[in-house]
Design a protein around this motif. Structure first.
Motif, mmCIF file in Angstrom:
data_model
loop_
_atom_site.group_PDB
_atom_site.id
_atom_site.type_symbol
_atom_site.label_atom_id
_atom_site.label_comp_id
_atom_site.label_asym_id
_atom_site.label_seq_id
_atom_site.Cartn_x
_atom_site.Cartn_y
_atom_site.Cartn_z
ATOM 1 N N ASP A 58 0.821 -1.212 0.000
ATOM 2 C CA ASP A 58 0.000 0.000 0.000
ATOM 3 C C ASP A 58 0.854 1.260 0.000
ATOM 4 N N ARG A 59 2.131 1.137 0.370
ATOM 5 C CA ARG A 59 3.004 2.300 0.480
ATOM 6 C C ARG A 59 4.115 2.325 -0.561
ATOM 7 N N SER A 60 4.082 1.428 -1.517
ATOM 8 C CA SER A 60 5.132 1.394 -2.537
ATOM 9 C C SER A 60 4.556 0.869 -3.845
ATOM 10 N N GLY A 103 5.339 5.877 0.154
ATOM 11 C CA GLY A 103 4.775 6.612 1.278
ATOM 12 C C GLY A 103 3.488 7.327 0.918
ATOM 13 N N ASN A 104 3.381 8.539 1.366
ATOM 14 C CA ASN A 104 2.197 9.378 1.169
ATOM 15 C C ASN A 104 1.726 9.343 -0.280
ATOM 16 N N ALA A 105 0.433 8.964 -0.473
ATOM 17 C CA ALA A 105 -0.238 8.972 -1.777
ATOM 18 C C ALA A 105 0.287 7.924 -2.755
ATOM 19 N N GLY A 115 6.056 11.240 1.885
ATOM 20 C CA GLY A 115 6.348 10.346 0.781
ATOM 21 C C GLY A 115 7.169 11.043 -0.283
ATOM 22 N N PHE A 116 7.597 10.280 -1.258
ATOM 23 C CA PHE A 116 8.352 10.866 -2.365
ATOM 24 C C PHE A 116 8.094 10.038 -3.615
ATOM 25 N N PHE A 117 8.512 10.581 -4.744
ATOM 26 C CA PHE A 117 8.361 9.878 -6.014
ATOM 27 C C PHE A 117 9.472 10.313 -6.958
ATOM 28 N N LEU A 157 3.530 15.626 1.172
ATOM 29 C CA LEU A 157 3.515 16.005 2.569
ATOM 30 C C LEU A 157 2.094 16.218 3.061
ATOM 31 N N PRO A 158 1.894 16.116 4.383
ATOM 32 C CA PRO A 158 0.539 16.259 4.919
ATOM 33 C C PRO A 158 0.182 17.719 5.173
#
Length: 201
Positions: A58-60, A103-105, A115-117, A157-158
């Motif tokens: 779910d996070r990757s 991570g995030n999204a 998170g990052f991409f 970021l949140p």
């Protein structure tokens, strides 16, 4: 050219609607961006649909998607010793990328703050600019047609219980239409649609 980009945007919208039921596989974001090179500055609205082709968790995820930027040229950015030519203000910047998200999204079920991409692919940029010709041998054109390898990266970021992204991009100029432009650099901010930092209880 405008009709081509309008059809592309409409097609991506229809695909996004059809994929909404697969929330773990499909994600999208809306935001804005600035694009620049040595003789050009433009701004656009950016819609970013992506399909998670491989979900490690779910996070990757590994996703295929696009950043569809449609907007306008900003200002007259090419200066020399004489008056410039008037040009159209339409601009489009569309890279297609294969991206790793963490991570995030990464998915709508990630439920994590940061998170990052990062990704790579191929992209296209079309716009116009005001050009001032010095003499008859000046090779610069007011048309900007750049295509080539595209790179993108950023962080997510949140903000309260929502997710925002800060995006950086570079589109290399691999054609010979604008020899004075090595590439187009971009920066943007996105709102990740439907992403929550905390899951419902």
């Amino acid at each position: 050219m405008f009709r081509l980009y309008a059809l592309l945007c409409a097609g991506c919208f229809l695909i996004s609607v059809a994929a909404q039921a697969q929330s773990r596989l499909f994600s999208h974001a809306i935001g804005g961006g600035l694009f620049s090179c040595n003789n050009f500055l433009g701004g656009s609205i950016v819609y970013s649909p992506r399909l998670n082709v491989i979900c490690f968790s779910d996070r990757s995820t590994l996703s295929a998607g696009a950043h569809i930027g449609v907007g306008t040229s900003i200002g007259d950015n090419y200066n020399s010793n004489t008056g410039g030519n008037s040009t159209s203000i339409f601009m489009a910047n569309i890279p297609f990328l294969l991206t790793w998200n963490y991570g995030n999204a990464a998915t709508k079920q990630a439920f994590t703050k940061w998170g990052f991409f990062m990704g790579a692919g191929y992209g296209f940029h079309n716009s116009t600019r005001s050009v001032e010709f010095i003499d008859d041998e000046e090779v610069t054109t007011n048309q900007v047609h750049v295509s080539g390898i595209a790179l993108g990266a950023g962080i997510r970021l949140p903000v309260s219980n929502h997710s925002l992204g800060i995006r950086f991009s570079y589109l290399f100029n691999n054609n010979r239409y604008n020899p004075d432009i090595p590439g187009i650099a971009g920066i943007g901010i996105d709102y990740n649609i439907g992403v929550r930092i905390r899951g419902t209880r």
